[in-house]
Design a protein around this motif. Sequence first.
Motif, short mmCIF file in Angstrom:
data_model
loop_
_atom_site.label_atom_id
_atom_site.label_comp_id
_atom_site.label_asym_id
_atom_site.label_seq_id
_atom_site.Cartn_x
_atom_site.Cartn_y
_atom_site.Cartn_z
N PHE A 98 0.82 -1.21 0.00
CA PHE A 98 0.00 0.00 0.00
C PHE A 98 0.85 1.27 0.00
O PHE A 98 0.39 2.32 -0.41
CB PHE A 98 -0.98 0.00 1.19
CG PHE A 98 -2.26 -0.72 0.90
CD1 PHE A 98 -3.26 -0.13 0.14
CD2 PHE A 98 -2.45 -2.01 1.35
CE1 PHE A 98 -4.43 -0.80 -0.15
CE2 PHE A 98 -3.62 -2.70 1.08
CZ PHE A 98 -4.61 -2.09 0.33
N GLY A 99 2.09 1.15 0.41
CA GLY A 99 2.99 2.30 0.38
C GLY A 99 3.23 2.85 -1.03
O GLY A 99 3.56 4.02 -1.20
N PHE A 136 -15.66 0.00 -0.62
CA PHE A 136 -14.41 0.67 -0.99
C PHE A 136 -14.34 2.07 -0.39
O PHE A 136 -13.32 2.47 0.17
CB PHE A 136 -14.29 0.73 -2.52
CG PHE A 136 -13.02 1.36 -2.99
CD1 PHE A 136 -11.88 0.60 -3.17
CD2 PHE A 136 -12.96 2.72 -3.26
CE1 PHE A 136 -10.70 1.19 -3.59
CE2 PHE A 136 -11.79 3.31 -3.68
CZ PHE A 136 -10.65 2.54 -3.85
N MET A 137 -15.42 2.81 -0.50
CA MET A 137 -15.43 4.20 -0.02
C MET A 137 -15.32 4.28 1.50
O MET A 137 -14.95 5.32 2.04
CB MET A 137 -16.67 4.93 -0.51
CG MET A 137 -16.70 5.17 -2.01
SD MET A 137 -15.28 6.09 -2.66
CE MET A 137 -15.55 7.69 -1.91
N PHE A 142 -7.75 3.45 1.97
CA PHE A 142 -7.72 4.32 0.80
C PHE A 142 -7.89 5.80 1.16
O PHE A 142 -7.93 6.64 0.26
CB PHE A 142 -8.78 3.87 -0.21
CG PHE A 142 -8.59 2.43 -0.62
CD1 PHE A 142 -7.51 2.05 -1.39
CD2 PHE A 142 -9.46 1.45 -0.18
CE1 PHE A 142 -7.30 0.73 -1.75
CE2 PHE A 142 -9.28 0.12 -0.53
CZ PHE A 142 -8.19 -0.24 -1.32
N ASP A 143 -7.98 6.10 2.43
CA ASP A 143 -8.10 7.50 2.87
C ASP A 143 -6.86 8.28 2.43
O ASP A 143 -5.73 7.81 2.56
CB ASP A 143 -8.23 7.58 4.39
CG ASP A 143 -9.59 7.14 4.91
OD1 ASP A 143 -10.46 6.81 4.09
OD2 ASP A 143 -9.76 7.10 6.15
N SER A 166 -21.66 9.87 -0.48
CA SER A 166 -22.68 9.46 0.49
C SER A 166 -22.29 8.15 1.19
O SER A 166 -22.79 7.84 2.27
CB SER A 166 -24.05 9.31 -0.18
OG SER A 166 -24.15 8.09 -0.89
N PHE A 167 -21.40 7.37 0.59
CA PHE A 167 -20.97 6.10 1.19
C PHE A 167 -19.92 6.30 2.27
O PHE A 167 -19.69 5.39 3.07
CB PHE A 167 -20.38 5.18 0.12
CG PHE A 167 -21.36 4.70 -0.90
CD1 PHE A 167 -22.71 4.56 -0.62
CD2 PHE A 167 -20.91 4.37 -2.18
CE1 PHE A 167 -23.61 4.10 -1.58
CE2 PHE A 167 -21.80 3.90 -3.14
CZ PHE A 167 -23.14 3.77 -2.84
N VAL A 168 -19.27 7.44 2.29
CA VAL A 168 -18.19 7.67 3.25
C VAL A 168 -18.80 7.79 4.64
O VAL A 168 -19.69 8.61 4.88
CB VAL A 168 -17.37 8.93 2.89
CG1 VAL A 168 -16.29 9.18 3.92
CG2 VAL A 168 -16.77 8.79 1.50
N SER A 169 -18.31 6.98 5.53
CA SER A 169 -18.82 6.95 6.89
C SER A 169 -18.56 8.28 7.58
O SER A 169 -17.49 8.87 7.44
CB SER A 169 -18.15 5.83 7.67
OG SER A 169 -18.54 5.85 9.00
N SER A 170 -19.50 8.74 8.33
CA SER A 170 -19.34 10.01 9.05
C SER A 170 -18.90 9.78 10.49
O SER A 170 -18.94 10.67 11.31
CB SER A 170 -20.66 10.80 9.03
OG SER A 170 -21.69 10.02 9.63
#
Length: 171
Positions: A98-99, A136-137, A142-143, A166-170
Amino acid sequence: HPGNHLGQGAEIGIELIAACLNRVLYEKQQTTLLLETMAGKGTEVGRSFEEIRAILERIALQDKVGVCLDTCHTYTAGYDIVNEYDKVFEEFDTAVGFGYLRGIHLNDSKKALGSRVDRHDSIGKGLIGMDFFRRFMQDVRFDGIPIILETPDESLWAEEIKLLRSFVSSD
């Protein structure tokens, strides 16, 4: 797109691509060159995470290269991001790391898993499907990584971006 081996075999293609990159990358370069994961049509190099890693291992200036993961290409290359999400991204981390991940092309696929055909579709309208994009979102791995929407219907882009956000957790 890394390139094609034109019938010479993936290993020769990997060597030639790496040699070319080593000629053009330079120490004071301020941009990062990204190798994109590929669907694997024809003689494309970069269909597997191992091929991407093999190119990266041969690059002298490691801080000048990274990877762009294309969701359609990854799926049609044979990585089942729909049913084996965790396994695929563990494989990516093991093979590439991931790096190295510096960008994402986010798109659905008009073609089947393992078909090796590069045909992007709009988010949720293809064979990858909405559940993948929702997951995924929300995946913290992936942030902070730039995501480029690479779908074919420009008239849907604003709607697709709104949906993905809208899928991104708050939490």
